[in-house]
Design a protein around this motif. Structure first.
Motif, PDB file in Angstrom:
ATOM      1  N   GLU A 195      39.915  43.893  56.423  1.00 10.25           N
ATOM      2  CA  GLU A 195      38.846  43.591  55.474  1.00 10.25           C
ATOM      3  C   GLU A 195      39.402  42.966  54.203  1.00 10.25           C
ATOM      4  O   GLU A 195      40.536  43.233  53.799  1.00 10.25           O
ATOM      5  N   PHE A 196      38.564  42.161  53.609  1.00  9.06           N
ATOM      6  CA  PHE A 196      38.905  41.468  52.374  1.00  9.06           C
ATOM      7  C   PHE A 196      38.971  42.457  51.228  1.00  9.06           C
ATOM      8  O   PHE A 196      38.118  43.343  51.104  1.00  9.06           O
ATOM      9  N   VAL A 197      39.971  42.259  50.372  1.00 10.22           N
ATOM     10  CA  VAL A 197      40.113  43.090  49.180  1.00 10.22           C
ATOM     11  C   VAL A 197      39.875  42.261  47.919  1.00 10.22           C
ATOM     12  O   VAL A 197      39.042  42.609  47.081  1.00 10.22           O
ATOM     13  N   ALA A 198      40.621  41.163  47.789  1.00 13.79           N
ATOM     14  CA  ALA A 198      40.501  40.332  46.595  1.00 13.79           C
ATOM     15  C   ALA A 198      41.067  38.952  46.882  1.00 13.79           C
ATOM     16  O   ALA A 198      41.914  38.789  47.749  1.00 13.79           O
ATOM     17  N   GLY A 199      40.593  37.969  46.108  1.00 12.36           N
ATOM     18  CA  GLY A 199      41.084  36.611  46.273  1.00 12.36           C
ATOM     19  C   GLY A 199      41.198  35.920  44.929  1.00 12.36           C
ATOM     20  O   GLY A 199      40.510  36.280  43.969  1.00 12.36           O
ATOM     21  N   ILE A 200      42.083  34.926  44.878  1.00 10.48           N
ATOM     22  CA  ILE A 200      42.322  34.227  43.613  1.00 10.48           C
ATOM     23  C   ILE A 200      42.643  32.767  43.900  1.00 10.48           C
ATOM     24  O   ILE A 200      43.440  32.450  44.773  1.00 10.48           O
ATOM     25  N   TYR A 255      36.338  39.973  44.380  1.00  9.44           N
ATOM     26  CA  TYR A 255      36.718  41.321  44.791  1.00  9.44           C
ATOM     27  C   TYR A 255      35.684  41.890  45.757  1.00  9.44           C
ATOM     28  O   TYR A 255      34.489  41.600  45.645  1.00  9.44           O
ATOM     29  N   ALA A 256      36.173  42.711  46.662  1.00  7.87           N
ATOM     30  CA  ALA A 256      35.259  43.495  47.474  1.00  7.87           C
ATOM     31  C   ALA A 256      34.622  44.554  46.587  1.00  7.87           C
ATOM     32  O   ALA A 256      35.233  45.026  45.626  1.00  7.87           O
ATOM     33  N   ASP A 257      33.396  44.910  46.899  1.00  2.15           N
ATOM     34  CA  ASP A 257      32.671  45.871  46.061  1.00  2.15           C
ATOM     35  C   ASP A 257      33.420  47.197  45.922  1.00  2.15           C
ATOM     36  O   ASP A 257      33.381  47.821  44.860  1.00  2.15           O
ATOM     37  N   PHE A 258      34.107  47.603  46.964  1.00  2.00           N
ATOM     38  CA  PHE A 258      34.733  48.922  46.927  1.00  2.00           C
ATOM     39  C   PHE A 258      35.984  48.980  46.052  1.00  2.00           C
ATOM     40  O   PHE A 258      36.541  50.053  45.843  1.00  2.00           O
ATOM     41  N   VAL A 259      36.436  47.846  45.505  1.00  2.00           N
ATOM     42  CA  VAL A 259      37.592  47.872  44.620  1.00  2.00           C
ATOM     43  C   VAL A 259      37.280  47.371  43.210  1.00  2.00           C
ATOM     44  O   VAL A 259      38.143  47.422  42.335  1.00  2.00           O
ATOM     45  N   LYS A 260      36.071  46.904  43.010  1.00  2.00           N
ATOM     46  CA  LYS A 260      35.706  46.391  41.684  1.00  2.00           C
ATOM     47  C   LYS A 260      35.885  47.462  40.620  1.00  2.00           C
ATOM     48  O   LYS A 260      35.459  48.602  40.784  1.00  2.00           O
ATOM     49  N   GLY A 261      36.543  47.070  39.544  1.00  2.00           N
ATOM     50  CA  GLY A 261      36.789  47.996  38.453  1.00  2.00           C
ATOM     51  C   GLY A 261      38.039  48.829  38.621  1.00  2.00           C
ATOM     52  O   GLY A 261      38.473  49.506  37.693  1.00  2.00           O
ATOM     53  N   ARG A 262      38.633  48.773  39.815  1.00  2.00           N
ATOM     54  CA  ARG A 262      39.851  49.567  40.051  1.00  2.00           C
ATOM     55  C   ARG A 262      41.054  48.675  40.318  1.00  2.00           C
ATOM     56  O   ARG A 262      42.163  49.019  39.925  1.00  2.00           O
ATOM     57  N   PHE A 263      40.854  47.580  41.029  1.00  2.00           N
ATOM     58  CA  PHE A 263      41.942  46.682  41.396  1.00  2.00           C
ATOM     59  C   PHE A 263      41.850  45.386  40.597  1.00  2.00           C
ATOM     60  O   PHE A 263      40.753  44.921  40.277  1.00  2.00           O
ATOM     61  N   THR A 264      43.009  44.807  40.304  1.00  2.00           N
ATOM     62  CA  THR A 264      43.060  43.527  39.610  1.00  2.00           C
ATOM     63  C   THR A 264      44.047  42.607  40.312  1.00  2.00           C
ATOM     64  O   THR A 264      45.202  42.978  40.504  1.00  2.00           O
ATOM     65  N   ILE A 265      43.573  41.434  40.677  1.00  2.00           N
ATOM     66  CA  ILE A 265      44.431  40.444  41.323  1.00  2.00           C
ATOM     67  C   ILE A 265      44.883  39.426  40.282  1.00  2.00           C
ATOM     68  O   ILE A 265      44.127  39.074  39.371  1.00  2.00           O
ATOM     69  N   SER A 266      46.119  38.986  40.414  1.00  2.00           N
ATOM     70  CA  SER A 266      46.647  37.977  39.492  1.00  2.00           C
ATOM     71  C   SER A 266      47.741  37.193  40.216  1.00  2.00           C
ATOM     72  O   SER A 266      48.171  37.574  41.311  1.00  2.00           O
ATOM     73  N   ARG A 267      48.177  36.121  39.593  1.00  2.00           N
ATOM     74  CA  ARG A 267      49.238  35.317  40.207  1.00  2.00           C
ATOM     75  C   ARG A 267      50.068  34.642  39.126  1.00  2.00           C
ATOM     76  O   ARG A 267      49.571  34.352  38.031  1.00  2.00           O
ATOM     77  N   ASP A 268      51.311  34.354  39.478  1.00  2.00           N
ATOM     78  CA  ASP A 268      52.221  33.619  38.616  1.00  2.00           C
ATOM     79  C   ASP A 268      52.686  32.413  39.435  1.00  2.00           C
ATOM     80  O   ASP A 268      53.567  32.543  40.293  1.00  2.00           O
ATOM     81  N   ASN A 269      52.093  31.263  39.192  1.00  2.00           N
ATOM     82  CA  ASN A 269      52.393  30.091  40.006  1.00  2.00           C
ATOM     83  C   ASN A 269      53.838  29.621  39.828  1.00  2.00           C
ATOM     84  O   ASN A 269      54.421  29.050  40.750  1.00  2.00           O
ATOM     85  N   ALA A 270      54.403  29.851  38.671  1.00  3.70           N
ATOM     86  CA  ALA A 270      55.798  29.450  38.448  1.00  3.70           C
ATOM     87  C   ALA A 270      56.738  30.224  39.366  1.00  3.70           C
ATOM     88  O   ALA A 270      57.811  29.732  39.721  1.00  3.70           O
ATOM     89  N   LYS A 271      56.324  31.423  39.730  1.00  2.97           N
ATOM     90  CA  LYS A 271      57.136  32.263  40.610  1.00  2.97           C
ATOM     91  C   LYS A 271      56.594  32.292  42.038  1.00  2.97           C
ATOM     92  O   LYS A 271      57.163  32.986  42.887  1.00  2.97           O
TER      93      LYS A 271
END
Length: 123
Positions: A46-51, A60-76
């Motif tokens: 199941e999907f959790v999060a996308g960026i 975000y999937a509803d079951f993780v909203k407010g608890r999980f945070t997705i982020s990315r560092d494109n340089a890395k």
């Protein structure tokens, strides 16, 4: 080919936190979306999060909203998933994935997948 390696999984008590990382290498596209999925024992992936490449318009999937945070560092070429207030039902193997297209909650939209990292939340 794109190689994805997840890390940061482990065992944590309910209410605790973990930070997952996904490092991408190989033939990296100029722009690509990334996502986190999970699969619990005996259940479908199941999907959790996308960026997106820009880092904005995260999903975000509803079951993780407010608890999980997705982020990315494109340089890395690295994506992260900060997981707070973990619950036993968050126990699963967490996979990262790369898509040449837009952010999507559908697994079939993603072109490359990592091997996964186990997250276990004890009650």
């Amino acid at each position: 080919q794109v190689q994805l390696v997840e890390s940061g999984g482990g065992l944590v008590q309910a209410g605790g936190s973990l930070r997952l990382s996904c490092a991408a290498s190989g033939r990296i596209f100029n722009t690509y979306s990334m996502g986190w999925f999970r699969q619990a024992l005996g259940k479908e992936r199941e999907f959790v999060a996308g960026i997106p490449w820009s880092g904005g318009s995260t999903a975000y999937a509803d079951f993780v909203k407010g608890r999980f945070t997705i982020s990315r560092d494109n340089a890395k070429n690295t994506m992260y998933l900060q997981m707070n207030s973990l619950k036993p039902e968050d126990t699963a193997i967490y996979f990262c994935a790369v898509s040449r297209g837009s952010t999507s909650s559908y697994a079939r939209a993603y072109d490359y997948w990592g091997q996964g990292t186990q997250v276990t939340v004890s009650s």
